[in-house]
Motif scaffolding. Structure first.
Motif, short mmCIF file in Angstrom:
data_model
loop_
_atom_site.label_atom_id
_atom_site.label_comp_id
_atom_site.label_asym_id
_atom_site.label_seq_id
_atom_site.Cartn_x
_atom_site.Cartn_y
_atom_site.Cartn_z
N HIS A 24 0.82 -1.21 0.00
CA HIS A 24 0.00 0.00 0.00
C HIS A 24 0.86 1.26 0.00
O HIS A 24 0.44 2.30 -0.49
N SER A 25 2.06 1.16 0.54
CA SER A 25 3.01 2.28 0.54
C SER A 25 4.40 1.70 0.73
O SER A 25 4.57 0.50 0.88
N ASN A 26 5.40 2.56 0.73
CA ASN A 26 6.76 2.09 1.01
C ASN A 26 7.13 2.29 2.48
O ASN A 26 8.30 2.23 2.84
N ARG A 27 6.12 2.48 3.31
CA ARG A 27 6.35 2.59 4.75
C ARG A 27 6.62 1.21 5.33
O ARG A 27 6.05 0.21 4.89
N LEU A 28 7.49 1.16 6.31
CA LEU A 28 7.87 -0.11 6.93
C LEU A 28 6.66 -0.88 7.45
O LEU A 28 6.60 -2.11 7.34
N VAL A 29 5.69 -0.19 7.98
CA VAL A 29 4.49 -0.85 8.52
C VAL A 29 3.75 -1.61 7.42
O VAL A 29 3.12 -2.64 7.69
N ASP A 30 3.82 -1.15 6.18
CA ASP A 30 3.19 -1.85 5.07
C ASP A 30 4.08 -2.91 4.44
O ASP A 30 3.59 -3.87 3.85
N ARG A 32 6.73 -4.65 6.11
CA ARG A 32 7.14 -5.71 7.04
C ARG A 32 6.29 -6.97 6.91
O ARG A 32 6.85 -8.09 6.90
#
Length: 58
Positions: A24-30, A32
């Protein structure tokens, strides 16, 4: 986070495999939660192929 990579590059000509991570994004939460699927995909990404992991609709 390039969603069109398979259409923009001549992947069969590459001397390495490509893994496309759909998140959904390149954020770690997405990202991991995709690590287990990514680790499974690494051995299957042979030269000139691409493998898609992650959510189907981004």
């Amino acid at each position: 986070m390039d969603k069109n990579l398979p259409h923009q590059q001549n992947i069969p000509a590459l001397p390495f495999g490509v893994i496309i991570v759909n998140a959904h994004s390149n954020r770690l939460v997405d990202l991991r939660p995709l690590v287990p699927e990514l680790l499974t995909a690494i051995p299957t990404a042979t030269p000139g192929t691409w493998v898609r992991v992650g959510v189907s609709q981004v």
